[in-house]
Scaffold this motif. Structure first.
Motif, mmCIF file in Angstrom:
data_model
loop_
_atom_site.group_PDB
_atom_site.id
_atom_site.type_symbol
_atom_site.label_atom_id
_atom_site.label_comp_id
_atom_site.label_asym_id
_atom_site.label_seq_id
_atom_site.Cartn_x
_atom_site.Cartn_y
_atom_site.Cartn_z
ATOM 1 N N VAL A 82 -2.371 -2.375 -0.603
ATOM 2 C CA VAL A 82 -1.799 -3.675 -1.203
ATOM 3 C C VAL A 82 -3.214 -4.369 -1.458
ATOM 4 O O VAL A 82 -4.483 -4.587 -0.910
ATOM 5 N N GLU A 83 -3.333 -5.248 -2.743
ATOM 6 C CA GLU A 83 -4.156 -5.933 -3.421
ATOM 7 C C GLU A 83 -3.417 -7.359 -3.099
ATOM 8 O O GLU A 83 -2.724 -7.659 -3.586
ATOM 9 N N SER A 84 -4.683 -8.148 -2.533
ATOM 10 C CA SER A 84 -4.149 -9.483 -2.420
ATOM 11 C C SER A 84 -5.547 -10.372 -2.338
ATOM 12 O O SER A 84 -6.654 -9.930 -2.450
ATOM 13 N N GLN A 85 -5.261 -11.739 -2.288
ATOM 14 C CA GLN A 85 -6.419 -12.572 -2.405
ATOM 15 C C GLN A 85 -6.528 -13.277 -0.839
ATOM 16 O O GLN A 85 -5.663 -13.150 -0.220
ATOM 17 N N THR A 86 -7.981 -13.581 -0.403
ATOM 18 C CA THR A 86 -8.027 -14.002 0.751
ATOM 19 C C THR A 86 -7.777 -15.672 0.515
ATOM 20 O O THR A 86 -7.727 -16.171 -0.648
ATOM 21 N N LEU A 87 -8.046 -16.332 1.573
ATOM 22 C CA LEU A 87 -7.950 -17.681 1.609
ATOM 23 C C LEU A 87 -9.244 -18.478 0.572
ATOM 24 O O LEU A 87 -8.987 -19.598 0.011
ATOM 25 N N SER A 88 -10.297 -17.739 0.572
ATOM 26 C CA SER A 88 -11.223 -18.299 -0.191
ATOM 27 C C SER A 88 -11.160 -17.846 -1.491
ATOM 28 O O SER A 88 -11.991 -18.147 -2.569
ATOM 29 N N GLY A 89 -10.028 -17.029 -2.118
ATOM 30 C CA GLY A 89 -9.913 -16.705 -3.381
ATOM 31 C C GLY A 89 -10.554 -15.143 -3.871
ATOM 32 O O GLY A 89 -10.191 -14.879 -4.611
ATOM 33 N N GLU A 90 -11.316 -14.393 -2.806
ATOM 34 C CA GLU A 90 -11.595 -13.276 -3.205
ATOM 35 C C GLU A 90 -10.459 -11.995 -3.039
ATOM 36 O O GLU A 90 -9.435 -12.278 -2.507
ATOM 37 N N THR A 91 -10.626 -11.068 -4.071
ATOM 38 C CA THR A 91 -9.810 -9.882 -3.993
ATOM 39 C C THR A 91 -9.953 -8.980 -2.788
ATOM 40 O O THR A 91 -10.861 -8.694 -2.509
ATOM 41 N N ARG A 92 -8.968 -8.763 -2.124
ATOM 42 C CA ARG A 92 -9.051 -7.549 -1.217
ATOM 43 C C ARG A 92 -8.159 -6.502 -1.109
ATOM 44 O O ARG A 92 -6.821 -6.923 -1.599
ATOM 45 N N VAL A 93 -8.365 -5.279 -1.189
ATOM 46 C CA VAL A 93 -7.350 -4.122 -1.068
ATOM 47 C C VAL A 93 -7.665 -3.632 0.281
ATOM 48 O O VAL A 93 -8.503 -3.134 0.794
ATOM 49 N N GLU A 94 -6.367 -3.463 0.869
ATOM 50 C CA GLU A 94 -6.086 -2.785 2.365
ATOM 51 C C GLU A 94 -5.153 -1.724 2.102
ATOM 52 O O GLU A 94 -4.072 -1.913 1.528
ATOM 53 N N CYS A 95 -5.505 -0.819 3.105
ATOM 54 C CA CYS A 95 -4.398 0.392 3.173
ATOM 55 C C CYS A 95 -3.746 0.192 4.691
ATOM 56 O O CYS A 95 -4.475 -0.212 5.577
ATOM 57 N N TYR A 96 -2.477 0.317 4.711
ATOM 58 C CA TYR A 96 -1.863 0.121 6.008
ATOM 59 C C TYR A 96 -1.023 1.328 6.139
ATOM 60 O O TYR A 96 -0.217 1.666 5.146
ATOM 61 N N GLU A 97 -0.752 1.597 7.538
ATOM 62 C CA GLU A 97 0.117 2.791 7.580
ATOM 63 C C GLU A 97 0.977 2.564 8.719
ATOM 64 O O GLU A 97 0.881 1.354 9.481
ATOM 65 N N HIS A 98 2.325 3.466 8.839
ATOM 66 C CA HIS A 98 3.210 3.399 9.846
ATOM 67 C C HIS A 98 3.894 2.138 9.894
ATOM 68 O O HIS A 98 4.376 1.570 8.763
ATOM 69 N N GLY A 99 3.794 1.608 11.285
ATOM 70 C CA GLY A 99 4.589 0.271 11.423
ATOM 71 C C GLY A 99 4.069 -0.915 10.699
ATOM 72 O O GLY A 99 4.872 -1.594 10.299
ATOM 73 N N LEU A 100 2.625 -0.949 10.524
ATOM 74 C CA LEU A 100 2.077 -2.166 9.943
ATOM 75 C C LEU A 100 2.576 -2.052 8.499
ATOM 76 O O LEU A 100 2.882 -2.946 7.698
ATOM 77 N N ALA A 101 2.576 -0.621 7.865
ATOM 78 C CA ALA A 101 2.899 -0.823 6.474
ATOM 79 C C ALA A 101 4.252 -1.140 6.267
ATOM 80 O O ALA A 101 4.818 -1.890 5.124
ATOM 81 N N ARG A 102 5.095 -0.765 7.312
ATOM 82 C CA ARG A 102 6.592 -1.261 7.201
ATOM 83 C C ARG A 102 6.667 -2.920 7.204
ATOM 84 O O ARG A 102 7.379 -3.288 6.415
ATOM 85 N N LEU A 103 5.956 -3.450 8.185
ATOM 86 C CA LEU A 103 5.863 -4.929 8.360
ATOM 87 C C LEU A 103 5.438 -5.740 7.023
ATOM 88 O O LEU A 103 6.054 -6.395 6.488
ATOM 89 N N ILE A 104 4.313 -5.073 6.558
ATOM 90 C CA ILE A 104 3.639 -5.552 5.300
ATOM 91 C C ILE A 104 4.725 -5.601 3.842
ATOM 92 O O ILE A 104 4.998 -6.669 3.334
ATOM 93 N N ALA A 105 5.361 -4.251 3.868
ATOM 94 C CA ALA A 105 6.334 -4.243 2.782
ATOM 95 C C ALA A 105 7.588 -5.053 2.998
ATOM 96 O O ALA A 105 7.892 -5.654 2.050
ATOM 97 N N HIS A 106 7.848 -5.231 4.102
ATOM 98 C CA HIS A 106 9.215 -5.962 4.461
ATOM 99 C C HIS A 106 8.819 -7.545 3.955
ATOM 100 O O HIS A 106 9.682 -7.976 3.422
ATOM 101 N N GLU A 107 7.507 -7.979 4.304
ATOM 102 C CA GLU A 107 7.236 -9.292 3.824
ATOM 103 C C GLU A 107 7.122 -9.725 2.147
ATOM 104 O O GLU A 107 7.553 -10.310 1.875
ATOM 105 N N ILE A 108 6.698 -8.496 1.817
ATOM 106 C CA ILE A 108 6.469 -8.501 0.281
ATOM 107 C C ILE A 108 7.706 -8.465 -0.292
ATOM 108 O O ILE A 108 7.736 -9.210 -1.384
ATOM 109 N N ASP A 109 8.444 -7.720 0.374
ATOM 110 C CA ASP A 109 9.825 -7.896 -0.195
ATOM 111 C C ASP A 109 10.583 -9.225 -0.355
ATOM 112 O O ASP A 109 11.189 -9.822 -1.478
#
Length: 141
Positions: A82-109
């Motif tokens: 997932v590419e997103s922005q931080t509260l300060s406006g910086e771009t962040r790229v994070e990899c999420y796996e398993h349950g955390l990937a599920r939770l993140i995908a659910h919220e992005i949906d």
């Protein structure tokens, strides 16, 4: 972020919340989960965009604060980036796996106007929470 904190403190139900769920017209989601090394630390996603989805998937029951009296069996990728922005406006790229990937995908949906039932296989219906609790199937990876 202040509005989300006022509406939902994550102390009881729910491990994530997207701004549209509380009538905020912003692309912001927050996930706070015991699946993370530091359960006290929230993952804040501002303008998130999934840039990679693994071909390997699994199917687990999900719940949602939007209709929390049922659980649905939802297929999701085991890994996302997932590419997103931080509260300060910086771009962040994070990899999420398993349950955390599920939770993140659910919220992005939610940010895309989707609920988990739109991801369920055709012919599979949500089940009542009481029936889900009887399955004894917590997420395991």
């Amino acid at each position: 972020m202040n509005r989300i904190a006022q509406v939902h403190d994550f102390s009881g139900k729910g491990m994530g919340l997207a701004a549209p769920q509380i009538d905020l017209d912003h692309a912001i989601a927050v996930v706070r989960s015991a699946l993370r090394d530091s359960a006290d630390e929230s993952i804040v996603l501002i303008n998130p965009r999934i840039t990679f989805v693994s071909s390997e998937t699994d199917e687990k029951h999900e719940g949602c604060l939007s209709f929390f009296d049922v659980r649905g069996l939802v297929p999701r990728p085991l890994q996302i980036t997932v590419e997103s922005q931080t509260l300060s406006g910086e771009t962040r790229v994070e990899c999420y796996e398993h349950g955390l990937a599920r939770l993140i995908a659910h919220e992005i949906d939610h940010l895309d106007g989707l609920l988990y039932n739109s991801r369920m296989r055709p012919g599979v219906a949500p089940i009542p929470v009481a029936e889900y609790r009887g399955t004894g199937r917590a997420w395991a990876y």
